[in-house]
Design a protein around this motif. Sequence first.
Motif, PDB file in Angstrom:
ATOM      1  N   VAL A 277       0.846  -1.196   0.000  1.00  0.00           N
ATOM      2  CA  VAL A 277       0.000   0.000   0.000  1.00  0.00           C
ATOM      3  C   VAL A 277       0.882   1.247   0.000  1.00  0.00           C
ATOM      4  O   VAL A 277       2.062   1.202   0.360  1.00  0.00           O
ATOM      5  N   ASP A 278       0.285   2.354  -0.413  1.00  0.00           N
ATOM      6  CA  ASP A 278       1.036   3.608  -0.505  1.00  0.00           C
ATOM      7  C   ASP A 278       1.066   4.385   0.803  1.00  0.00           C
ATOM      8  O   ASP A 278       2.069   4.995   1.151  1.00  0.00           O
ATOM      9  N   TYR A 279      -0.059   4.362   1.505  1.00  0.00           N
ATOM     10  CA  TYR A 279      -0.191   5.149   2.731  1.00  0.00           C
ATOM     11  C   TYR A 279      -0.838   4.303   3.823  1.00  0.00           C
ATOM     12  O   TYR A 279      -1.631   3.403   3.545  1.00  0.00           O
ATOM     13  N   ILE A 280      -0.490   4.624   5.058  1.00  0.00           N
ATOM     14  CA  ILE A 280      -1.109   3.992   6.220  1.00  0.00           C
ATOM     15  C   ILE A 280      -1.542   5.113   7.150  1.00  0.00           C
ATOM     16  O   ILE A 280      -0.699   5.864   7.655  1.00  0.00           O
ATOM     17  N   SER A 281      -2.841   5.258   7.335  1.00  0.00           N
ATOM     18  CA  SER A 281      -3.330   6.329   8.201  1.00  0.00           C
ATOM     19  C   SER A 281      -3.713   5.760   9.558  1.00  0.00           C
ATOM     20  O   SER A 281      -4.266   4.669   9.664  1.00  0.00           O
ATOM     21  N   THR A 282      -3.400   6.526  10.599  1.00  0.00           N
ATOM     22  CA  THR A 282      -3.681   6.078  11.954  1.00  0.00           C
ATOM     23  C   THR A 282      -3.856   7.276  12.876  1.00  0.00           C
ATOM     24  O   THR A 282      -3.148   8.280  12.746  1.00  0.00           O
ATOM     25  N   SER A 283      -4.781   7.150  13.795  1.00  0.00           N
ATOM     26  CA  SER A 283      -4.961   8.184  14.815  1.00  0.00           C
ATOM     27  C   SER A 283      -3.971   8.012  15.955  1.00  0.00           C
ATOM     28  O   SER A 283      -3.829   8.909  16.798  1.00  0.00           O
ATOM     29  N   LYS A 284      -3.278   6.885  15.985  1.00  0.00           N
ATOM     30  CA  LYS A 284      -2.390   6.585  17.108  1.00  0.00           C
ATOM     31  C   LYS A 284      -1.278   7.620  17.257  1.00  0.00           C
ATOM     32  O   LYS A 284      -0.851   7.915  18.380  1.00  0.00           O
ATOM     33  N   ILE A 285      -0.803   8.172  16.132  1.00  0.00           N
ATOM     34  CA  ILE A 285       0.347   9.073  16.229  1.00  0.00           C
ATOM     35  C   ILE A 285      -0.034  10.446  16.773  1.00  0.00           C
ATOM     36  O   ILE A 285       0.847  11.211  17.178  1.00  0.00           O
ATOM     37  N   THR A 286      -1.318  10.758  16.813  1.00  0.00           N
ATOM     38  CA  THR A 286      -1.742  12.012  17.426  1.00  0.00           C
ATOM     39  C   THR A 286      -2.503  11.769  18.726  1.00  0.00           C
ATOM     40  O   THR A 286      -2.226  12.398  19.745  1.00  0.00           O
ATOM     41  N   MET A 287      -3.465  10.846  18.704  1.00  0.00           N
ATOM     42  CA  MET A 287      -4.339  10.677  19.862  1.00  0.00           C
ATOM     43  C   MET A 287      -3.752   9.774  20.951  1.00  0.00           C
ATOM     44  O   MET A 287      -4.212   9.805  22.085  1.00  0.00           O
ATOM     45  N   ALA A 288      -2.779   8.964  20.609  1.00  0.00           N
ATOM     46  CA  ALA A 288      -2.228   8.028  21.600  1.00  0.00           C
ATOM     47  C   ALA A 288      -0.747   8.266  21.877  1.00  0.00           C
ATOM     48  O   ALA A 288      -0.098   7.433  22.513  1.00  0.00           O
ATOM     49  N   ALA A 289      -0.220   9.387  21.415  1.00  0.00           N
ATOM     50  CA  ALA A 289       1.210   9.649  21.620  1.00  0.00           C
ATOM     51  C   ALA A 289       1.465  10.097  23.058  1.00  0.00           C
ATOM     52  O   ALA A 289       0.843  11.045  23.541  1.00  0.00           O
ATOM     53  N   PRO A 290       2.375   9.438  23.771  1.00  0.00           N
ATOM     54  CA  PRO A 290       2.737   9.916  25.110  1.00  0.00           C
ATOM     55  C   PRO A 290       3.578  11.183  25.002  1.00  0.00           C
ATOM     56  O   PRO A 290       4.257  11.415  23.999  1.00  0.00           O
ATOM     57  N   THR A 291       3.522  12.019  26.018  1.00  0.00           N
ATOM     58  CA  THR A 291       4.350  13.220  26.015  1.00  0.00           C
ATOM     59  C   THR A 291       5.814  12.835  26.158  1.00  0.00           C
ATOM     60  O   THR A 291       6.155  11.788  26.728  1.00  0.00           O
ATOM     61  N   LEU A 292       6.677  13.692  25.619  1.00  0.00           N
ATOM     62  CA  LEU A 292       8.112  13.504  25.818  1.00  0.00           C
ATOM     63  C   LEU A 292       8.500  14.223  27.105  1.00  0.00           C
ATOM     64  O   LEU A 292       8.094  15.373  27.330  1.00  0.00           O
ATOM     65  N   ASP A 293       9.279  13.562  27.955  1.00  0.00           N
ATOM     66  CA  ASP A 293       9.633  14.112  29.268  1.00  0.00           C
ATOM     67  C   ASP A 293      10.680  15.218  29.099  1.00  0.00           C
ATOM     68  O   ASP A 293      11.855  14.953  28.838  1.00  0.00           O
ATOM     69  N   ILE A 294      10.218  16.453  29.231  1.00  0.00           N
ATOM     70  CA  ILE A 294      11.091  17.622  29.141  1.00  0.00           C
ATOM     71  C   ILE A 294      10.829  18.486  30.366  1.00  0.00           C
ATOM     72  O   ILE A 294       9.672  18.674  30.771  1.00  0.00           O
ATOM     73  N   GLY A 295      11.862  19.004  30.973  1.00  0.00           N
ATOM     74  CA  GLY A 295      11.693  19.832  32.159  1.00  0.00           C
ATOM     75  C   GLY A 295      12.502  21.113  32.092  1.00  0.00           C
ATOM     76  O   GLY A 295      13.441  21.238  31.298  1.00  0.00           O
ATOM     77  N   LEU A 296      12.078  22.087  32.910  1.00  0.00           N
ATOM     78  CA  LEU A 296      12.839  23.311  33.054  1.00  0.00           C
ATOM     79  C   LEU A 296      13.542  23.277  34.398  1.00  0.00           C
ATOM     80  O   LEU A 296      12.901  23.122  35.449  1.00  0.00           O
ATOM     81  N   ASP A 297      14.848  23.411  34.381  1.00  0.00           N
ATOM     82  CA  ASP A 297      15.650  23.340  35.604  1.00  0.00           C
ATOM     83  C   ASP A 297      16.369  24.667  35.815  1.00  0.00           C
ATOM     84  O   ASP A 297      17.129  25.124  34.943  1.00  0.00           O
ATOM     85  N   VAL A 298      16.118  25.306  36.947  1.00  0.00           N
ATOM     86  CA  VAL A 298      16.806  26.552  37.291  1.00  0.00           C
ATOM     87  C   VAL A 298      18.271  26.264  37.577  1.00  0.00           C
ATOM     88  O   VAL A 298      18.614  25.290  38.266  1.00  0.00           O
ATOM     89  N   VAL A 299      19.134  27.080  37.006  1.00  0.00           N
ATOM     90  CA  VAL A 299      20.584  26.950  37.199  1.00  0.00           C
ATOM     91  C   VAL A 299      20.992  27.887  38.322  1.00  0.00           C
ATOM     92  O   VAL A 299      20.821  29.114  38.223  1.00  0.00           O
ATOM     93  N   LEU A 300      21.525  27.331  39.406  1.00  0.00           N
ATOM     94  CA  LEU A 300      21.941  28.138  40.541  1.00  0.00           C
ATOM     95  C   LEU A 300      23.393  28.590  40.382  1.00  0.00           C
ATOM     96  O   LEU A 300      24.246  27.795  39.960  1.00  0.00           O
ATOM     97  N   ASP A 301      23.661  29.829  40.687  1.00  0.00           N
ATOM     98  CA  ASP A 301      25.034  30.341  40.585  1.00  0.00           C
ATOM     99  C   ASP A 301      25.887  29.789  41.727  1.00  0.00           C
ATOM    100  O   ASP A 301      25.420  29.442  42.797  1.00  0.00           O
TER     101      ASP A 301
END
Length: 301
Positions: A277-301
């Motif tokens: 087939v040419d294409y495979i469509s799925t809602s999984k890549i938008t509706m079931a995608a887990p968030t990527l763990d990204i954080g904001l860390d304060v840098v102390l002097d």
Amino acid sequence: MTTPHLPVLSPLMVEEQVRAALAEDLGRAGDITSQATVAPGMTARAELNVREEGVLAGLDLARAAFRLMDPAIRFEAFFADGDRLASGTAIAHIAGPARAVLSAERVALNFLMHLSGVATHTARFAAEIGHTQARVCCTRKTIPGLRALEKYAVRMGGGSSHRYGLDDAILIKDNHIAVSGGVAGAIRAARAFAGHLVKVEVEVTTLAELEEALEAGPDVVLLDNMGPELLRRAVEINRDSAGLNDRTYAGDPRRAKLEASGNVNLTTVRAIAETGVDYISTSKITMAAPTLDIGLDVVLD
């Protein structure tokens, strides 16, 4: 093969989305926690750090969140959307008025974590089918208000977009067929209605419906909930039907593009792609995608 250019987000769209998110978060009184605990005039330095491997998407929205909160905040990014990131990587440095940095943190991270999660999940699907001609596509199953952003993130992860809405392509689904009275009749009605730049796709669930559809000459046939054996047979039928009318794609012996949909996940997508087939469509890549763990860390002097 020509490598496609990566998409960009309109600055107007970015600002509109981020302004709305900040207004929602700040409410009527603003960030009362930062006002209560951080003295005016204090400054802060921080890093945006990714805590697991993934694909970056949404950097412009994160940047805009800090800029709109206070133009004095400096945002220095070390990567670009679409980049693959290792766990523990610093994405950007941020410096400026401390209250504003802390007030913008959650909105910036919400966009960045969600869109990077979509891009990362899409990249997993794309990697499974990279040895085939098939492309993984997102659908209209997106979070309301975030469709353009999520489809952008899919592109960052190596996927493709299906139609953006009800107005940019005709997709004749089972309910349209039921109401209109048949596959071929619905396709012909769509052809009579559509302009020459509007693609016509029809959903079928059986090989008999596929053969009926091909007689009417759609641009794309969506093969709904067919297993690998049926999909392979559908590819053969499509190839064998070449030349029956003038809708044959230049350089392609098949009459229509074929799109598989239904029961698509990381376990099944490889076998689906290998059917041809040419294409495979799925809602999984938008509706079931887990968030990527990204954080904001304060840098102390």
